[in-house]
Design an enzyme around this catalytic site. Sequence first.
Site, short mmCIF file in Angstrom:
data_model
loop_
_atom_site.label_atom_id
_atom_site.label_comp_id
_atom_site.label_asym_id
_atom_site.label_seq_id
_atom_site.Cartn_x
_atom_site.Cartn_y
_atom_site.Cartn_z
N GLU A 118 0.84 -1.19 0.00
CA GLU A 118 0.00 0.00 0.00
C GLU A 118 0.89 1.25 0.00
O GLU A 118 1.84 1.31 0.78
CB GLU A 118 -0.90 0.05 1.24
CG GLU A 118 -1.93 1.17 1.13
CD GLU A 118 -2.87 1.26 2.33
OE1 GLU A 118 -2.70 0.50 3.30
OE2 GLU A 118 -3.75 2.13 2.29
N GLY A 258 3.37 2.49 10.69
CA GLY A 258 3.11 1.72 11.90
C GLY A 258 2.90 0.25 11.59
O GLY A 258 3.54 -0.62 12.18
N MET A 260 0.58 -2.70 8.62
CA MET A 260 -0.17 -2.86 7.36
C MET A 260 -1.08 -4.08 7.43
O MET A 260 -0.68 -5.15 7.86
CB MET A 260 0.85 -3.00 6.22
CG MET A 260 0.22 -3.19 4.87
SD MET A 260 -0.78 -1.73 4.39
CE MET A 260 -2.06 -2.54 3.43
N GLU A 261 -2.32 -3.87 6.94
CA GLU A 261 -3.40 -4.84 7.12
C GLU A 261 -3.50 -5.91 6.03
O GLU A 261 -4.60 -6.44 5.80
CB GLU A 261 -4.73 -4.09 7.18
CG GLU A 261 -5.18 -3.42 5.85
CD GLU A 261 -4.81 -1.95 5.70
OE1 GLU A 261 -3.84 -1.52 6.35
OE2 GLU A 261 -5.48 -1.24 4.93
N ASN A 262 -2.41 -6.29 5.36
CA ASN A 262 -2.46 -7.32 4.32
C ASN A 262 -3.34 -8.49 4.76
O ASN A 262 -3.26 -8.95 5.89
CB ASN A 262 -1.05 -7.86 4.07
CG ASN A 262 -0.02 -6.76 4.02
OD1 ASN A 262 -0.11 -5.89 3.18
ND2 ASN A 262 0.92 -6.77 4.95
N HIS A 294 -6.41 -1.90 15.18
CA HIS A 294 -6.63 -1.17 13.93
C HIS A 294 -6.42 -2.08 12.72
O HIS A 294 -7.29 -2.18 11.85
CB HIS A 294 -5.67 0.03 13.87
CG HIS A 294 -5.78 0.85 12.63
ND1 HIS A 294 -6.54 2.00 12.58
CD2 HIS A 294 -5.24 0.70 11.40
CE1 HIS A 294 -6.46 2.52 11.36
NE2 HIS A 294 -5.67 1.75 10.62
N GLU A 295 -5.29 -2.76 12.68
CA GLU A 295 -5.01 -3.62 11.51
C GLU A 295 -5.98 -4.78 11.46
O GLU A 295 -6.45 -5.16 10.39
CB GLU A 295 -3.56 -4.12 11.53
CG GLU A 295 -2.49 -3.04 11.65
CD GLU A 295 -2.64 -1.89 10.69
OE1 GLU A 295 -3.17 -2.09 9.58
OE2 GLU A 295 -2.24 -0.76 11.05
N HIS A 298 -9.28 -3.71 10.04
CA HIS A 298 -9.26 -3.52 8.60
C HIS A 298 -9.74 -4.77 7.85
O HIS A 298 -10.11 -4.67 6.68
CB HIS A 298 -7.84 -3.19 8.13
CG HIS A 298 -7.49 -1.73 8.06
ND1 HIS A 298 -8.34 -0.78 7.53
CD2 HIS A 298 -6.36 -1.05 8.44
CE1 HIS A 298 -7.74 0.42 7.58
NE2 HIS A 298 -6.55 0.28 8.13
N GLU A 317 -9.74 4.24 6.34
CA GLU A 317 -8.88 4.69 7.44
C GLU A 317 -9.65 5.46 8.52
O GLU A 317 -9.47 5.21 9.71
CB GLU A 317 -7.70 5.51 6.92
CG GLU A 317 -6.73 4.71 6.04
CD GLU A 317 -6.14 3.48 6.72
OE1 GLU A 317 -6.27 3.33 7.96
OE2 GLU A 317 -5.56 2.63 6.00
N1 ARG Z 1 -3.07 1.00 5.75
C1 ARG Z 1 -2.04 1.15 6.73
C2 ARG Z 1 -2.73 1.45 8.06
O1 ARG Z 1 -3.46 2.38 8.19
C3 ARG Z 1 -1.06 2.22 6.42
C4 ARG Z 1 -0.30 2.04 5.16
C5 ARG Z 1 0.48 3.23 4.82
N2 ARG Z 1 1.19 3.10 3.61
C6 ARG Z 1 1.72 4.14 2.97
N3 ARG Z 1 2.37 3.93 1.88
N4 ARG Z 1 1.63 5.34 3.38
O2 ARG Z 1 -2.68 0.73 8.97
ZN ZN Z 2 -5.33 1.88 8.67
#
Ligand code: ARG
Ligand code: ZN
Length: 858
Positions: A118, A258, A260-262, A294-295, A298, A317
């Site tokens: 992301e 911080g 990432m929600e893969n 949070h993750e 998601h 978000e």
């Molecule tokens: N989706 C992630 C989160 O909110 C953050 C990813 C940020 N990535 C970036 N390239 N800015 O937990």
């Molecule tokens: Zn997020």
Amino acid sequence: PLIRREDYRPFDWLVPEIRLDFTLGLERTLVVATLKVERNPNGEPASEIRLNGDGLTPLDVTVDGHASNSWRMEGSDLLVDLPGDAHEIRFATEIAPVANSQLMGLYASNGMLCTQCEAEGFRRITFFPDRPDVLSTYTVRMEGPKDAFPVLLSNGNRIAAGGGEDGTHWAEWHDPWPKPSYLFALVAGDLVARKDRFTTMSGREVDLAIWVRAEDLDRTGHAMESLIKSMKWDEQVFGREYDLDQFNIVAVGDFNMGAMENKGLNVFNTKYVLADPETATDGDYDGIEGVIAHEYFHNWSGNRVTCRDWFQLSLKEGFTVLRDQLFSQDMQGEAVKRIEDVRLLRSVQFPEDSGPLAHPIRPDSFREIGNFYTSTVYNKGAEVIRMMRTMAGPERFREGTDLYFGRHDGEAATCEDFIRAMEDGAGLDLAQFRLWYSQAGTPKVEVSLAHEGEAATLTLRQTVPVTPGQPDKQPMPIPLRLALLDRETGRHNGEQLIVLDKPEQVHRFEGFAAKPVLSVNRGFSAPVAIERVIDSDDLVFLAKNDDDAFARYEAMQELIVGHLVAVVEGGLDERVQDAARSSIAEVMRVIVTDAALDDSMRGELMMLPGQTYIAEQLTVADPGAIHAAREALKGWLAKSLEMELVALHERASGISSGMDRAARGARKVKTQALVFLAAGNPELAERMAAAQYDAADTMTDRQGALMVLAGLAGPQRTHKLIDFYNRFQGDALVIDKWFSLQAGSLHPHVIEHVHALAQHPDFNIKNPNRVRSLYMAFTGTPLGFHAADGEGYRMIADLILALDPINASTAARFVPPLGRWRRIEPGRAALMRGELERIAAHADLSRDTFEQVTRSLG
Ligand code: ARG
Ligand code: ZN
């Protein structure tokens, strides 16, 4: 090029399936991609497909099994001719993970391989329509040396694995849930796991694992507990259940953000996983709980329902931040969490909203989407959805979210879809409320209360300020929770919700023989700046008596901000200043000594408004003058309340062990007491801080003591800094604290300290945590970053230029502090602007930094 929201068009092709075959190596990884593509009935009829790439060269392109010459490169994209309605495209790419210092795409960290896709990192791995509205099912096979990469992870469920010849092995993963490319992840490395299980509400057994380096395993307990609590909570509060048989979390030491929600494979910055009481503060524990939640959340708000395009980022978000805030409120107590969230909003988002980078929570255009992972999209986005919840009430809000998830499951949705689900499900009319998505700027609400006979009359007036590109603003619906307090008893007859949706509104309240005291925007029900006409006596009354914890905190802040702004603006008689300080000291005495108050809340009430929040109240700010006024007030409070502060510190020292609420509150007020004492009686503060440091059995106590010492001149500063370093040498997360305590200190020589730390063997410009710990902390210092001769600004500009070619997205995050120049006094403003111009003059700036610098120059 500027990308515009209004230019959205669906992609011409669908990619229902993708298969990826990785031959892994740190120096060189080979990726073979096989894409099944079909014409999109909702797209334009096209004879070619555009696959995004970034720094890739296609190898061995085949279409439907035949070597193909009908492809070409356009810039970094691959265009392949496709005559029919459905085809299979295959090609290979080769990448060099060790050389990837941007930490986007597939990169190496500490001998392991991991990914961050992301927003647009997938195109650094293979060619693909790298946009969130193209959803595919992924099958991933990876193969590599077993000794270097004993653990092989990807999204979904592991369906097969085996050993190859000559020390290699492989694993195959399949993710049944269609997803956009930004949710792809792969991890390969020498990792161990803390494992647990979770049974979902419908009885699915989920294997949980948190993967870390062997030496970190005993610091994963809190993360696992947080995960299990999150899974349970999302079932109970939002009715959301997990949907795979496995859930993996991996911690990595080199990470831009911080976490990432893969899908099924969250990747985390180690900072948000590892904790034990000796090395992590109470704040770190809360951060881990919040980010794990949070993750995890998601998985529904982001993955099952994803975003149609990146302008909709706040759809996932903002909503997910609200969900993690509500979770943390339930875990830790509502009042303190709310105050913390508002403090963050006001210290980061409000300045963003009033500066050159202001944008609506749903932006209209961007050059680099990485620049829009902002406090506005995240935190103001959460406030906007919270307002809907306030207006609907929690039950109807839940009906709205149920409808949203049900209606859009498996889709790439828009903010408009969310709003409509709230209208249909929660029964709200949000026609005018939509303005919160399109208008930037923090609304200002003027409030005054008059009294005549038996009636109190409330007048509310709103204005939404002009922001870049938005000269004209419409009034927005602003839900204000309020109460009228009896000034004898402090009681009220219940709270009301008034929605201010016109430029001006007048409300009459009958039955008040005496003028009541108004408590407004209780719980911070709307993300606005309240300007109220109120006597300082009434603020004192509210600071002592308001039954809404946030409103009580707010009255205290307002009392102090009012005084500091008056001092900074000058022309105040010494006696008037002293009278104001005395009345603040009077309330502070009540706060420090009130036995009915719990220490966590006491700690919040004791905290003085921050430098940036005070600066926000002034059209142009002099950081030096704000700092001086703030320190003078701290010193005055320390002198007036020295006995009480020492007694508080002593009492709290008796109960500061353990992880329960009382112990955590005790630790908070201890350090808070030292912060004041340091400004009034530095010798005493030095002695007490050194003793707190020596007796510390938690990082909270130790860090708090060291933070205070770092700003003092006495010999204990050096002693304890050396001790701390020696004690924790080699523990990256703790050494980050060692850097940031020095770089963020109030010490007059902070600039020299930062110059020296940049030369320290443990400083590493390639590690984002280390860079942030040294320089982000520094951008908050009035005497360092804002040194009147501009040396602090120069230092940050030099950092941006040095970091930009290495890690553009991290470099660009240092631009906003310099972008504040318009709101700073002219001497410093010219120096800040000069540094921005110096950066802008460089050829070959990244898109990230270029965009931020040009916007900041305006
Ligand atoms: N989706 C992630 C989160 O909110 C953050 C990813 C940020 N990535 C970036 N390239 N800015 O937990
Ligand atoms: Zn997020």
